[in-house]
Design an enzyme around this catalytic site. Structure first.
Site, PDB file in Angstrom:
ATOM      1  N   LEU A 153     -29.453 -19.991 -24.536  1.00  0.00           N
ATOM      2  CA  LEU A 153     -30.531 -19.523 -24.177  1.00  0.00           C
ATOM      3  C   LEU A 153     -30.332 -17.752 -24.562  1.00  0.00           C
ATOM      4  CD1 LEU A 153     -33.228 -19.960 -22.588  1.00  0.00           C
ATOM      5  CD2 LEU A 153     -32.338 -18.331 -20.787  1.00  0.00           C
ATOM      6  N   GLY A 154     -30.204 -17.953 -25.964  1.00  0.00           N
ATOM      7  CA  GLY A 154     -30.031 -16.399 -26.554  1.00  0.00           C
ATOM      8  C   GLY A 154     -31.552 -15.969 -26.966  1.00  0.00           C
ATOM      9  N   ARG A 155     -31.787 -15.196 -27.864  1.00  0.00           N
ATOM     10  CA  ARG A 155     -32.979 -14.566 -28.062  1.00  0.00           C
ATOM     11  C   ARG A 155     -34.061 -15.624 -28.537  1.00  0.00           C
ATOM     12  NH1 ARG A 155     -30.561  -9.294 -30.711  1.00  0.00           N
ATOM     13  NH2 ARG A 155     -28.873 -10.799 -31.754  1.00  0.00           N
ATOM     14  N   SER A 175     -25.829 -22.183 -20.697  1.00  0.00           N
ATOM     15  CA  SER A 175     -25.211 -20.856 -21.536  1.00  0.00           C
ATOM     16  C   SER A 175     -24.159 -20.696 -20.585  1.00  0.00           C
ATOM     17  CB  SER A 175     -26.270 -19.671 -21.307  1.00  0.00           C
ATOM     18  OG  SER A 175     -26.890 -19.617 -20.152  1.00  0.00           O
ATOM     19  N   ILE A 232     -32.597 -26.284 -34.269  1.00  0.00           N
ATOM     20  CA  ILE A 232     -33.239 -25.213 -35.192  1.00  0.00           C
ATOM     21  C   ILE A 232     -31.930 -24.253 -35.440  1.00  0.00           C
ATOM     22  CG2 ILE A 232     -35.756 -25.436 -34.844  1.00  0.00           C
ATOM     23  CD1 ILE A 232     -33.515 -22.832 -32.844  1.00  0.00           C
ATOM     24  N   ARG A 234     -27.899 -24.462 -36.535  1.00  0.00           N
ATOM     25  CA  ARG A 234     -27.080 -24.770 -37.438  1.00  0.00           C
ATOM     26  C   ARG A 234     -26.658 -26.246 -37.445  1.00  0.00           C
ATOM     27  NH1 ARG A 234     -28.590 -20.924 -39.654  1.00  0.00           N
ATOM     28  NH2 ARG A 234     -27.462 -19.010 -40.620  1.00  0.00           N
ATOM     29  N   ASP A 258     -34.328 -29.283 -38.158  1.00  0.00           N
ATOM     30  CA  ASP A 258     -34.454 -28.289 -39.343  1.00  0.00           C
ATOM     31  C   ASP A 258     -33.195 -28.028 -40.115  1.00  0.00           C
ATOM     32  OD1 ASP A 258     -36.123 -26.518 -40.802  1.00  0.00           O
ATOM     33  OD2 ASP A 258     -35.220 -24.806 -39.499  1.00  0.00           O
ATOM     34  N   GLU A 263     -26.408 -28.888 -46.602  1.00  0.00           N
ATOM     35  CA  GLU A 263     -27.749 -28.639 -46.823  1.00  0.00           C
ATOM     36  C   GLU A 263     -27.499 -28.075 -48.427  1.00  0.00           C
ATOM     37  OE1 GLU A 263     -29.504 -25.638 -44.404  1.00  0.00           O
ATOM     38  OE2 GLU A 263     -28.849 -26.875 -42.531  1.00  0.00           O
ATOM     39  N   HIS A 281     -34.763 -26.826 -43.660  1.00  0.00           N
ATOM     40  CA  HIS A 281     -34.169 -25.439 -43.154  1.00  0.00           C
ATOM     41  C   HIS A 281     -35.499 -24.456 -43.289  1.00  0.00           C
ATOM     42  CE1 HIS A 281     -30.718 -22.794 -42.337  1.00  0.00           C
ATOM     43  NE2 HIS A 281     -31.773 -22.145 -41.891  1.00  0.00           N
TER      44      HIS A 281
HETATM   45  C1  8YV Z   1     -31.870 -18.226 -43.585  1.00  0.00           C
HETATM   46  C2  8YV Z   1     -31.356 -18.576 -41.206  1.00  0.00           C
HETATM   47  O1  8YV Z   1     -31.307 -17.009 -43.659  1.00  0.00           O
HETATM   48  O2  8YV Z   1     -31.656 -16.584 -40.088  1.00  0.00           O
HETATM   49  C3  8YV Z   1     -30.846 -17.577 -40.195  1.00  0.00           C
HETATM   50  O3  8YV Z   1     -29.828 -17.632 -39.736  1.00  0.00           O
HETATM   51  O4  8YV Z   1     -30.668 -19.466 -41.250  1.00  0.00           O
HETATM   52  C4  8YV Z   1     -32.190 -18.529 -42.426  1.00  0.00           C
HETATM   53  O5  8YV Z   1     -33.331 -17.547 -41.862  1.00  0.00           O
HETATM   54  C5  8YV Z   1     -32.765 -18.333 -44.577  1.00  0.00           C
HETATM   55  O6  8YV Z   1     -32.849 -19.703 -44.660  1.00  0.00           O
HETATM   56  C6  8YV Z   1     -32.444 -17.646 -45.809  1.00  0.00           C
HETATM   57  O7  8YV Z   1     -30.965 -18.153 -46.476  1.00  0.00           O
END
Ligand code: 8YV
Length: 315
Positions: A153-155, A175, A232, A234, A258, A263, A281
């Protein structure tokens, strides 16, 4: 007066480039893996790097830039940059937090709805002529009023929770410690406890070593057979092999993703699944937010070079 040399790494949008030339001697490479091929004299001039990419930027690469003072990352997640190596070399690192929170949260909600309301399949149903031919598509499943578990529960996690609260969902989160939240939100001390308590789990952890495989096989096993996972953050935050096994064997209902461990060449096992909704992504990928990210990246570089405090420092 000689201008400071700025090395832009990655493919930037057209609107970023004029400002990267404004007050800088701009050098560009498409990827950090191209750095060693750059003329050594030119490398020796680089004081600032505008980094856009997810390939590792490590200490050995920093050593190819002996005058380097700052790496400004285009993105909130800076897991690609070896911050310990940067700090050891007295190189400052910055990122672009907050400007992308709304977009990433919007996409998380959109992915949950798209997945559970069969929006991609229904659109294809209509486009194929099946509506007229066969009638209505199979019924979907409900999102509003169910239980969501936010992992981290970060930003960004908070923005997602705030949106889903408006969908009358019961909010659960995990968290390290309980946070100051609206009444009724339920904190879970372990990821397994969260997984066992929700219909939809949204992963909003930071990336990097500390959270690698945090959504482990045992966390996935704790999810109900009717539960859905969304990510959403990593790809590294989830044990992807365990997730693929669970999806293939229908031990969970599905996934809205996402981000992926690799990737853009994601594991092809994902492409054979019908119980997924996948995005390439796109969390921060709107014109408005990408303009904001580029502006913040350059504002950090300018602040550093003029001796001002960094706006969004990492180290
Ligand atoms: C990437 C992201 O920066 O902010 C992040 O951590 O994963 C994305 O916003 C964007 O895909 C550009 O590389």
């Amino acid at each position: 007066m000689t201008l400071p040399t700025l090395l832009a790494v990655g493919t930037f949008n057209d609107w970023d480039v004029p400002d990267m030339r404004n007050g800088f001697d701009l050098v560009t490479i498409a990827s950090i893996t191209d750095l060693a091929g750059l003329d050594a004299g030119l490398r020796g001039q680089v004081r600032a790097v505008a980094y856009k990419g997810h390939k590792p930027f490590d200490g050995a690469q920093m050593d190819l830039l002996p005058a380097l003072e700052i790496i400004a990352n285009y993105g909130v997640g800076y897991d690609a940059i070896d911050v310990v190596a940067a700090t050891a070399r007295k190189v400052r690192v910055t990122n672009t937090p907050d400007v992308l929170n709304d977009d990433v949260a919007d996409l998380a909600v959109g992915m949950l709805l798209s997945f559970t309301r069969n929006m991609a399949a229904n659109s294809a149903w209509l486009a194929r002529g099946d509506w007229a031919e066969k009638g209505d598509p199979p019924l979907a499943r409900k999102l509003s009023g169910t239980r969501v578990g936010i992992m981290g529960l970060g930003r960004i996690g908070r923005e997602i929770a705030d949106r889903l609260a408006a969908f009358k969902m019961e909010i659960h989160y995990h968290s390290r410690t309980a946070k100051d939240t609206p009444a009724g939100w339920v904190w879970h001390a372990t990821p397994e406890s969260l997984a066992a308590s929700c219909d939809y789990m949204v992963v909003a952890l930071v990336g990097g070593k500390a959270t690698e495989g945090y959504v482990s096989a045992s966390v996935i096993a704790a999810m109900g057979a009717d539960a859905v996972i969304a990510n959403i953050s990593r790809g590294s935050t989830i044990d992807e092999t365990a997730l693929l096994d669970a999806l293939e064997n229908r031990r969970i209902r599905g996934a809205a993703l996402d981000v992926f461990r690799v990737e853009p060449a994601l594991d092809p096992r994902f492409l054979a699944l019908s119980n997924v909704y996948l995005q390439p992504h796109q969390g921060s990928a709107t014109i408005e937010t990408r303009k904001g990210m580029g502006a913040l990246q350059r504002a950090n570089i300018r602040a550093h070079l003029s001796g001002q405090p960094l706006l969004t420092p990492v180290n």
